[in-house]
Design an enzyme around this catalytic site. Structure first.
Site, short mmCIF file in Angstrom:
data_model
loop_
_atom_site.label_atom_id
_atom_site.label_comp_id
_atom_site.label_asym_id
_atom_site.label_seq_id
_atom_site.Cartn_x
_atom_site.Cartn_y
_atom_site.Cartn_z
N ASN A 162 0.85 -1.19 0.00
CA ASN A 162 0.00 0.00 0.00
C ASN A 162 0.89 1.24 0.00
O ASN A 162 1.50 1.56 1.01
CB ASN A 162 -0.89 -0.04 1.26
N TRP A 163 0.95 1.90 -1.15
CA TRP A 163 1.82 3.09 -1.25
C TRP A 163 1.19 4.30 -0.58
O TRP A 163 1.82 5.34 -0.45
CB TRP A 163 2.14 3.39 -2.72
N LYS A 164 -0.08 4.23 -0.21
CA LYS A 164 -0.79 5.37 0.40
C LYS A 164 -0.61 6.61 -0.48
O LYS A 164 -0.56 6.49 -1.70
CB LYS A 164 -0.30 5.60 1.83
N HIS B 168 -9.52 0.71 5.23
CA HIS B 168 -8.25 0.96 5.93
C HIS B 168 -8.52 1.92 7.08
O HIS B 168 -9.36 2.82 6.96
CB HIS B 168 -7.24 1.55 4.95
N GLU C 256 -6.98 4.37 8.09
CA GLU C 256 -6.77 5.78 7.73
C GLU C 256 -7.99 6.35 7.02
O GLU C 256 -8.21 7.56 7.02
CB GLU C 256 -5.49 5.91 6.89
N GLU D 275 -5.33 -5.38 10.79
CA GLU D 275 -4.39 -4.28 10.95
C GLU D 275 -4.67 -3.54 12.26
O GLU D 275 -5.49 -2.61 12.30
CB GLU D 275 -4.55 -3.29 9.78
N GLY E 34 2.43 1.95 10.87
CA GLY E 34 3.41 3.04 10.76
C GLY E 34 4.12 3.38 12.05
O GLY E 34 4.82 4.39 12.12
N SER F 70 3.48 -2.37 10.35
CA SER F 70 4.93 -2.34 10.58
C SER F 70 5.64 -3.64 10.18
O SER F 70 6.62 -4.03 10.82
CB SER F 70 5.23 -1.99 12.05
N GLY G 238 2.77 -1.22 4.33
CA GLY G 238 2.75 0.20 3.97
C GLY G 238 4.16 0.71 3.68
O GLY G 238 4.67 0.56 2.58
N GLY G 239 4.80 1.27 4.68
CA GLY G 239 6.10 1.92 4.50
C GLY G 239 7.13 1.06 3.80
O GLY G 239 7.87 1.55 2.93
C1 PEP Z 1 -0.83 -0.05 6.23
O1 PEP Z 1 -0.98 1.14 6.10
O2 PEP Z 1 -1.69 -0.83 5.79
C2 PEP Z 1 0.36 -0.53 6.91
C3 PEP Z 1 0.38 -1.75 7.32
O3 PEP Z 1 1.38 0.39 7.07
P1 PEP Z 1 2.82 0.10 7.70
O4 PEP Z 1 3.33 -1.18 7.07
O5 PEP Z 1 3.64 1.28 7.29
O6 PEP Z 1 2.65 -0.05 9.16
#
Ligand code: PEP
Length: 249
Positions: free
Chosen positions: A9-11, A93, A95, A162, A168, A208, A229-230
């Site tokens: 997920n590049w957000k 999600h 967010e 999640e 994050g 994470s 994500g990141g």
């Molecule tokens: C996400 O946003 O779905 C996620 C898991 O982010 P991160 O891996 O950065 O925690």
């Protein structure tokens, strides 16, 4: 057997120049055993689709509207994602739930729209830190799942656990906590969809995930992959996660 799945997920990250990361990822991992889905921002969907043609890599959107078309400025219909080459769409999600006031009922409507357009929803559920501290994590997961599920059909569905506090933050639940959450989600899915349909749903862990913790997370029972994500933004970070998932398969 459920095929393992890594979704990146590049957000709200990525410009055209960052597509070089996709090329680097494909070069380093030309034929992953796991399914790999990249979910860029809408502006990069078409260009990334071009980069992924004739590769095993798949494309996903990060959200869609529940309506098929119409006066919804700034939104994207599921059919538009499919038209741009997407096969998946992330829905619910945290967010979006937090930042855009999305309720589980709205997520369910979006999931129905996604399926109508031929997309597989990646349905996100997760508890806040306060809910976990109050001993309510499993109850919250069951409630979000029940209200977000589109219907009882056997069309492809992915559910991502999640924990909001792990996204994050660099923090992750213990393997036991992940196993408990995934076991609960699997049995709740069976209660709603029947054991056969539930058994085909892939359960991802998200929050994470990175090279250093991927193998330990993928060793947890009922973990069919990850929503990342990141660590999905750079080939050097996402590649080792894919390799760890392949090794777990
Ligand atoms: C996400 O946003 O779905 C996620 C898991 O982010 P991160 O891996 O950065 O925690």
């Amino acid at each position: 057997m459920r095929q393992k799945l890594a979704a990146g997920n590049w957000k709200m990250n990525g410009l055209g120049a960052d597509l070089a990361e996709v090329d680097a990822l494909r070069a380093a991992h030309p034929a992953p055993a796991s399914q790999v889905v990249l979910c860029p921002p809408a502006t990069l969907l078409e260009r990334m689709a071009g980069r992924l043609t004739r590769t095993p890599y798949l494309l996903g959107g990060q959200d869609c509207h529940a309506a098929a078309a119409g006066a919804h400025t700034g939104d994207i219909a599921a059919a538009m994602l499919a038209d741009a080459g997407a096969a998946f769409v992330i829905l619910g999600h945290s967010e979006r739930r937090e930042g855009h006031g999305e309720t589980s009922a709205m997520v369910a409507a979006k999931a129905r729209a996604a399926r109508a357009a031929g997309l597989a929803p990646i349905l996100c559920v997760g508890e806040t830190e306060a809910e976990r501290a109050a001993g309510r994590a499993l109850e919250v997961l069951a409630d979000q799942l029940a209200r977000s599920l589109p219907d009882g059909s056997d069309a492809p569905l992915v559910v991502a656990y999640e924990p909001v506090w792990a996204i994050g933050s660099g923090r992750t639940p213990t393997p036991d906590q992940i196993a408990e959450a995934h076991g609960h989600l699997r049995s709740e899915l069976a209660r709603h969809l029947g054991a056969g349909v539930a058994g085909a749903v892939r359960l991802l862990y998200g929050g994470s995930v990175k090279a250093a913790n991927a193998a330990a997370i993928f060793a947890v029972p009922e973990v069919d992959g990850a929503l990342v994500g990141g660590a999905a933004l750079r080939a050097a970070d996402f590649g080792p996660v894919i390799a760890a998932l392949d090794a777990a398969g």
